[in-house]
Design a protein around this motif. Sequence first.
Motif, PDB file in Angstrom:
ATOM      1  N   ASN A  86       0.836  -1.200   0.000  1.00 26.86           N
ATOM      2  CA  ASN A  86       0.000   0.000   0.000  1.00 26.86           C
ATOM      3  C   ASN A  86       0.871   1.250   0.000  1.00 26.86           C
ATOM      4  O   ASN A  86       2.059   1.200   0.323  1.00 26.86           O
ATOM      5  N   SER A  87       0.239   2.371  -0.339  1.00 29.75           N
ATOM      6  CA  SER A  87       0.915   3.671  -0.330  1.00 29.75           C
ATOM      7  C   SER A  87       2.255   3.593  -1.075  1.00 29.75           C
ATOM      8  O   SER A  87       3.291   4.041  -0.576  1.00 29.75           O
ATOM      9  N   LEU A  88       2.202   3.032  -2.255  1.00 32.23           N
ATOM     10  CA  LEU A  88       3.439   2.801  -3.008  1.00 32.23           C
ATOM     11  C   LEU A  88       4.080   4.117  -3.444  1.00 32.23           C
ATOM     12  O   LEU A  88       3.386   5.097  -3.767  1.00 32.23           O
ATOM     13  N   LYS A  89       5.410   4.086  -3.462  1.00 27.67           N
ATOM     14  CA  LYS A  89       6.209   5.248  -3.817  1.00 27.67           C
ATOM     15  C   LYS A  89       7.096   4.904  -5.010  1.00 27.67           C
ATOM     16  O   LYS A  89       7.407   3.734  -5.229  1.00 27.67           O
ATOM     17  N   PRO A  90       7.539   5.902  -5.744  1.00 21.65           N
ATOM     18  CA  PRO A  90       8.446   5.607  -6.868  1.00 21.65           C
ATOM     19  C   PRO A  90       9.684   4.817  -6.435  1.00 21.65           C
ATOM     20  O   PRO A  90      10.173   3.973  -7.196  1.00 21.65           O
ATOM     21  N   GLU A  91      10.154   5.041  -5.222  1.00 19.00           N
ATOM     22  CA  GLU A  91      11.329   4.313  -4.756  1.00 19.00           C
ATOM     23  C   GLU A  91      11.048   2.846  -4.434  1.00 19.00           C
ATOM     24  O   GLU A  91      11.966   2.080  -4.126  1.00 19.00           O
ATOM     25  N   ASP A  92       9.784   2.433  -4.509  1.00 19.30           N
ATOM     26  CA  ASP A  92       9.450   1.008  -4.368  1.00 19.30           C
ATOM     27  C   ASP A  92       9.632   0.255  -5.684  1.00 19.30           C
ATOM     28  O   ASP A  92       9.489  -0.971  -5.724  1.00 19.30           O
ATOM     29  N   THR A  93       9.932   0.975  -6.749  1.00 21.13           N
ATOM     30  CA  THR A  93      10.152   0.341  -8.035  1.00 21.13           C
ATOM     31  C   THR A  93      11.347  -0.593  -7.979  1.00 21.13           C
ATOM     32  O   THR A  93      12.442  -0.202  -7.577  1.00 21.13           O
ATOM     33  N   ALA A  94      11.114  -1.847  -8.358  1.00 22.58           N
ATOM     34  CA  ALA A  94      12.160  -2.866  -8.277  1.00 22.58           C
ATOM     35  C   ALA A  94      11.620  -4.169  -8.844  1.00 22.58           C
ATOM     36  O   ALA A  94      10.425  -4.290  -9.123  1.00 22.58           O
ATOM     37  N   VAL A  95      12.512  -5.135  -8.991  1.00 27.19           N
ATOM     38  CA  VAL A  95      12.093  -6.513  -9.223  1.00 27.19           C
ATOM     39  C   VAL A  95      11.899  -7.158  -7.858  1.00 27.19           C
ATOM     40  O   VAL A  95      12.791  -7.091  -7.005  1.00 27.19           O
ATOM     41  N   TYR A  96      10.744  -7.740  -7.672  1.00 20.01           N
ATOM     42  CA  TYR A  96      10.393  -8.358  -6.395  1.00 20.01           C
ATOM     43  C   TYR A  96      10.534  -9.875  -6.517  1.00 20.01           C
ATOM     44  O   TYR A  96      10.001 -10.482  -7.460  1.00 20.01           O
ATOM     45  N   TYR A  97      11.232 -10.456  -5.557  1.00 20.75           N
ATOM     46  CA  TYR A  97      11.503 -11.884  -5.544  1.00 20.75           C
ATOM     47  C   TYR A  97      10.932 -12.515  -4.284  1.00 20.75           C
ATOM     48  O   TYR A  97      10.954 -11.906  -3.211  1.00 20.75           O
ATOM     49  N   CYS A  98      10.488 -13.761  -4.408  1.00 19.37           N
ATOM     50  CA  CYS A  98      10.214 -14.539  -3.217  1.00 19.37           C
ATOM     51  C   CYS A  98      11.263 -15.654  -3.131  1.00 19.37           C
ATOM     52  O   CYS A  98      11.844 -16.061  -4.147  1.00 19.37           O
ATOM     53  N   ALA A  99      11.480 -16.103  -1.924  1.00 17.00           N
ATOM     54  CA  ALA A  99      12.493 -17.117  -1.672  1.00 17.00           C
ATOM     55  C   ALA A  99      12.039 -17.996  -0.520  1.00 17.00           C
ATOM     56  O   ALA A  99      11.220 -17.575   0.313  1.00 17.00           O
ATOM     57  N   ALA A 100      12.591 -19.205  -0.457  1.00 14.32           N
ATOM     58  CA  ALA A 100      12.212 -20.169   0.572  1.00 14.32           C
ATOM     59  C   ALA A 100      13.433 -20.603   1.368  1.00 14.32           C
ATOM     60  O   ALA A 100      14.519 -20.783   0.817  1.00 14.32           O
ATOM     61  N   ASP A 101      13.208 -20.774   2.675  1.00 18.72           N
ATOM     62  CA  ASP A 101      14.269 -21.252   3.557  1.00 18.72           C
ATOM     63  C   ASP A 101      13.634 -21.869   4.792  1.00 18.72           C
ATOM     64  O   ASP A 101      12.458 -21.634   5.065  1.00 18.72           O
ATOM     65  N   GLU A 102      14.424 -22.628   5.529  1.00 18.60           N
ATOM     66  CA  GLU A 102      13.894 -23.258   6.737  1.00 18.60           C
ATOM     67  C   GLU A 102      13.845 -22.297   7.910  1.00 18.60           C
ATOM     68  O   GLU A 102      13.168 -22.562   8.891  1.00 18.60           O
ATOM     69  N   ASN A 103      14.548 -21.170   7.810  1.00 17.42           N
ATOM     70  CA  ASN A 103      14.577 -20.220   8.910  1.00 17.42           C
ATOM     71  C   ASN A 103      13.805 -18.963   8.559  1.00 17.42           C
ATOM     72  O   ASN A 103      13.698 -18.579   7.389  1.00 17.42           O
ATOM     73  N   LEU A 104      13.278 -18.298   9.559  1.00 21.14           N
ATOM     74  CA  LEU A 104      12.500 -17.079   9.370  1.00 21.14           C
ATOM     75  C   LEU A 104      13.436 -15.884   9.469  1.00 21.14           C
ATOM     76  O   LEU A 104      14.043 -15.650  10.509  1.00 21.14           O
ATOM     77  N   GLY A 105      13.563 -15.133   8.389  1.00 22.30           N
ATOM     78  CA  GLY A 105      14.432 -13.966   8.415  1.00 22.30           C
ATOM     79  C   GLY A 105      14.347 -13.201   7.109  1.00 22.30           C
ATOM     80  O   GLY A 105      13.728 -13.654   6.145  1.00 22.30           O
TER      81      GLY A 105
END
Length: 122
Positions: free
Chosen positions: A84-103
């Motif tokens: 929400n409330s997106l800004k021009p500086e939020d422009t990017a390639v967005y990736y998801c990733a998986a791991d066994e740890n939360l971080g």
Amino acid sequence: QVQLVESGGGLVQPGGSLTISCKVSGRTPDYYAIGWFRQAPGKEREGLSCIRIIDGDTKYADSVRGRFTISRDNAKKTVYLQMNSLKPEDTAVYYCAADENLGVVAAEYHYWGQGTQVTVSS
């Protein structure tokens, strides 16, 4: 092996909202987390948020806390990032990733999607 596919990116006006998705498939461990990251041209990959699939525990980077919300639908094996409330500086390639740890440290994640472009511009 875990496969991740992001979708939902696109062009949005400043102040607007967008929800992107990460579809998970393959052999996933009982305890794993999905993280969202982004990378803008010329910048390092930035951790945004993560969620542990089994119990929904979440973490957020300070840069997006209060604007972005991570959620999951276990039946669909899909994780969402509502922005929400997106800004021009939020422009990017967005990736998801998986791991066994939360971080939100990119180097700790082993499996990555191909990314989806989010552009915030009028």
